[in-house]
Design a protein around this motif. Structure first.
Motif, mmCIF file in Angstrom:
data_model
loop_
_atom_site.group_PDB
_atom_site.id
_atom_site.type_symbol
_atom_site.label_atom_id
_atom_site.label_comp_id
_atom_site.label_asym_id
_atom_site.label_seq_id
_atom_site.Cartn_x
_atom_site.Cartn_y
_atom_site.Cartn_z
ATOM 1 N N GLN A 70 0.770 -1.196 -0.034
ATOM 2 C CA GLN A 70 -0.126 0.010 0.014
ATOM 3 C C GLN A 70 0.839 1.161 0.051
ATOM 4 O OE1 GLN A 70 -2.351 -1.262 3.386
ATOM 5 N NE2 GLN A 70 -4.241 -1.416 1.864
ATOM 6 N N ALA A 71 1.947 1.000 0.321
ATOM 7 C CA ALA A 71 3.068 2.180 0.184
ATOM 8 C C ALA A 71 3.529 2.579 -1.252
ATOM 9 C CB ALA A 71 4.239 2.182 1.127
ATOM 10 N N SER A 72 3.339 1.650 -2.143
ATOM 11 C CA SER A 72 3.651 1.883 -3.305
ATOM 12 C C SER A 72 2.588 2.426 -4.270
ATOM 13 C CB SER A 72 4.185 0.439 -4.007
ATOM 14 O OG SER A 72 4.496 0.388 -5.408
ATOM 15 N N GLN A 73 2.735 3.430 -4.714
ATOM 16 C CA GLN A 73 1.552 4.102 -5.613
ATOM 17 C C GLN A 73 1.434 3.220 -6.923
ATOM 18 O OE1 GLN A 73 2.968 8.149 -6.731
ATOM 19 N NE2 GLN A 73 0.626 8.762 -6.521
ATOM 20 N N GLU A 74 2.456 2.708 -7.510
ATOM 21 C CA GLU A 74 2.283 1.621 -8.679
ATOM 22 C C GLU A 74 1.428 0.444 -8.269
ATOM 23 O OE1 GLU A 74 5.358 2.950 -7.552
ATOM 24 O OE2 GLU A 74 5.681 4.260 -9.134
ATOM 25 N N LEU A 75 1.903 0.002 -7.187
ATOM 26 C CA LEU A 75 0.996 -1.340 -7.044
ATOM 27 C C LEU A 75 -0.265 -1.007 -6.480
ATOM 28 C CD1 LEU A 75 3.534 -3.318 -4.675
ATOM 29 C CD2 LEU A 75 2.631 -4.070 -6.948
ATOM 30 N N VAL A 76 -0.569 0.058 -5.721
ATOM 31 C CA VAL A 76 -2.001 0.391 -5.515
ATOM 32 C C VAL A 76 -2.772 0.686 -6.674
ATOM 33 C CG1 VAL A 76 -3.322 2.292 -4.309
ATOM 34 C CG2 VAL A 76 -1.265 1.390 -3.149
ATOM 35 N N GLU A 77 -2.273 1.092 -7.636
ATOM 36 C CA GLU A 77 -3.041 1.568 -8.986
ATOM 37 C C GLU A 77 -3.279 0.261 -9.519
ATOM 38 O OE1 GLU A 77 -4.928 3.636 -12.226
ATOM 39 O OE2 GLU A 77 -4.645 3.982 -10.046
ATOM 40 N N VAL A 78 -2.277 -0.517 -9.743
ATOM 41 C CA VAL A 78 -2.334 -1.887 -10.506
ATOM 42 C C VAL A 78 -3.378 -2.656 -9.635
ATOM 43 C CG1 VAL A 78 -1.371 -4.031 -11.005
ATOM 44 C CG2 VAL A 78 -0.208 -2.173 -11.393
ATOM 45 N N HIS A 79 -3.485 -2.871 -8.234
ATOM 46 C CA HIS A 79 -4.403 -3.400 -7.303
ATOM 47 C C HIS A 79 -5.973 -2.613 -7.691
ATOM 48 C CE1 HIS A 79 -6.689 -4.073 -3.772
ATOM 49 N NE2 HIS A 79 -6.018 -5.427 -3.639
ATOM 50 N N ARG A 80 -5.940 -1.724 -7.779
ATOM 51 C CA ARG A 80 -7.214 -0.753 -8.105
ATOM 52 C C ARG A 80 -7.712 -1.195 -9.466
ATOM 53 N NH1 ARG A 80 -9.290 2.818 -10.934
ATOM 54 N NH2 ARG A 80 -7.318 3.684 -11.851
ATOM 55 N N LEU A 81 -6.714 -1.370 -10.567
ATOM 56 C CA LEU A 81 -7.437 -1.746 -11.782
ATOM 57 C C LEU A 81 -7.629 -3.174 -11.618
ATOM 58 C CD1 LEU A 81 -4.608 -0.002 -13.934
ATOM 59 C CD2 LEU A 81 -7.074 0.739 -13.812
ATOM 60 N N TYR A 82 -7.033 -3.879 -11.136
ATOM 61 C CA TYR A 82 -7.286 -5.618 -11.349
ATOM 62 C C TYR A 82 -8.923 -5.608 -10.389
ATOM 63 C CZ TYR A 82 -3.362 -7.602 -12.913
ATOM 64 O OH TYR A 82 -2.458 -8.022 -13.741
ATOM 65 N N SER A 83 -8.845 -4.859 -9.483
ATOM 66 C CA SER A 83 -10.165 -4.950 -8.545
ATOM 67 C C SER A 83 -11.224 -4.428 -9.313
ATOM 68 C CB SER A 83 -9.991 -4.118 -7.305
ATOM 69 O OG SER A 83 -8.953 -4.814 -6.348
ATOM 70 N N GLU A 84 -11.203 -3.517 -9.903
ATOM 71 C CA GLU A 84 -12.369 -2.702 -10.892
ATOM 72 C C GLU A 84 -12.607 -3.590 -11.966
ATOM 73 O OE1 GLU A 84 -11.424 1.257 -12.263
ATOM 74 O OE2 GLU A 84 -11.449 2.234 -10.268
ATOM 75 N N ASN A 85 -11.801 -4.109 -12.501
ATOM 76 C CA ASN A 85 -12.044 -5.205 -13.584
ATOM 77 C C ASN A 85 -12.690 -6.490 -13.103
ATOM 78 O OD1 ASN A 85 -11.082 -4.040 -16.200
ATOM 79 N ND2 ASN A 85 -9.116 -4.175 -15.271
ATOM 80 N N PHE A 86 -12.378 -6.979 -11.877
ATOM 81 C CA PHE A 86 -13.013 -8.123 -11.276
ATOM 82 C C PHE A 86 -14.308 -7.724 -10.831
ATOM 83 C CE2 PHE A 86 -14.293 -10.408 -7.551
ATOM 84 C CZ PHE A 86 -14.116 -11.718 -8.144
ATOM 85 N N LYS A 87 -14.539 -6.692 -10.514
ATOM 86 C CA LYS A 87 -16.061 -6.253 -10.013
ATOM 87 C C LYS A 87 -16.916 -6.057 -11.219
ATOM 88 C CE LYS A 87 -18.461 -2.198 -8.128
ATOM 89 N NZ LYS A 87 -18.287 -0.831 -7.857
ATOM 90 N N ASP A 88 -16.379 -5.541 -12.360
ATOM 91 C CA ASP A 88 -17.118 -5.288 -13.396
ATOM 92 C C ASP A 88 -17.440 -6.527 -14.032
ATOM 93 O OD1 ASP A 88 -16.693 -2.664 -13.270
ATOM 94 O OD2 ASP A 88 -15.356 -2.311 -14.762
ATOM 95 N N ILE A 89 -16.583 -7.528 -14.319
ATOM 96 C CA ILE A 89 -16.880 -8.827 -14.793
ATOM 97 C C ILE A 89 -17.854 -9.766 -13.961
ATOM 98 C CG2 ILE A 89 -14.943 -10.354 -14.202
ATOM 99 C CD1 ILE A 89 -14.832 -11.113 -17.051
ATOM 100 N N ARG A 90 -17.572 -9.491 -12.632
ATOM 101 C CA ARG A 90 -18.697 -10.256 -11.885
ATOM 102 C C ARG A 90 -19.881 -9.709 -11.653
ATOM 103 N NH1 ARG A 90 -18.952 -14.543 -11.798
ATOM 104 N NH2 ARG A 90 -19.617 -14.647 -9.684
ATOM 105 N N LEU A 91 -20.151 -8.302 -11.962
ATOM 106 C CA LEU A 91 -21.331 -7.834 -11.580
ATOM 107 C C LEU A 91 -22.358 -7.909 -13.073
ATOM 108 C CD1 LEU A 91 -20.754 -4.897 -9.484
ATOM 109 C CD2 LEU A 91 -21.719 -7.103 -9.021
ATOM 110 N N VAL A 92 -21.517 -8.148 -14.261
ATOM 111 C CA VAL A 92 -22.070 -8.198 -15.445
ATOM 112 C C VAL A 92 -23.175 -9.575 -15.536
ATOM 113 C CG1 VAL A 92 -20.590 -9.491 -16.699
ATOM 114 C CG2 VAL A 92 -21.958 -8.035 -17.970
#
Length: 99
Positions: A70-92
Motif C-alpha cells: 500500500q506504500a507503493s503508488q504503482e502497486l496500489v494503482e495496479v491493485h485498483r485496476l484489477y479490483s475494478e475489472n474483477f468487480k465489472d466482470i462479476r457484476l455483469v
C-alpha cells in the motif's frame, strides 16, 4: 428480473469473498489458438467470463500479500485496476442471446 438494493459496504464484502473464492480456483490453460478460435462474440464472452475472474482474483491476492504494497503508488494503482475489472466482470449479467 427484480432489482436488489445492496449497500456499497455490503457489495465490497461480497466482492472480497468472491476474490478469495475465485483465487482458490485453478485457471485453465488458454492457448493463443483458443483465443483466436473464439470467433463469435458468444465464444469470446464465455471464455472471458469463465477465466478472467480467476486470474484477476489471483493477482489481487498476490499484490495484497506483498509487505508494504500500500506504500507503493504503482502497486496500489495496479491493485485498483484489477479490483475494478474483477468487480465489472462479476457484476455483469452474461446473456449470450443479446450478443
Amino acid at each position: 428480473s427484480a432489482e436488489v438494493q445492496v449497500s456499497q459496504e455490503r457489495l465490497n464484502e461480497f466482492l472480497q469473498a468472491e476474490v478469495v473464492f475465485f483465487a482458490g480456483r485453478e485457471p485453465k490453460s488458454i492457448t493463443l489458438r483458443q483465443i483466436l478460435d473464439a470467433k463469435t462474440p458468444e465464444q469470446a464472452a464465455t471464455l472471458a467470463y469463465r477465466e478472467l475472474p480467476i486470474r484477476y482474483a489471483q493477482r489481487i491476492l498476490q499484490i495484497e500479500t506483498l509487505p508494504g504494497w500500500q506504500a507503493s503508488q504503482e502497486l496500489v494503482e495496479v491493485h485498483r485496476l484489477y479490483s475494478e475489472n474483477f468487480k465489472d466482470i462479476r457484476l455483469v449479467e452474461l446473456n449470450l442471446k443479446e450478443l
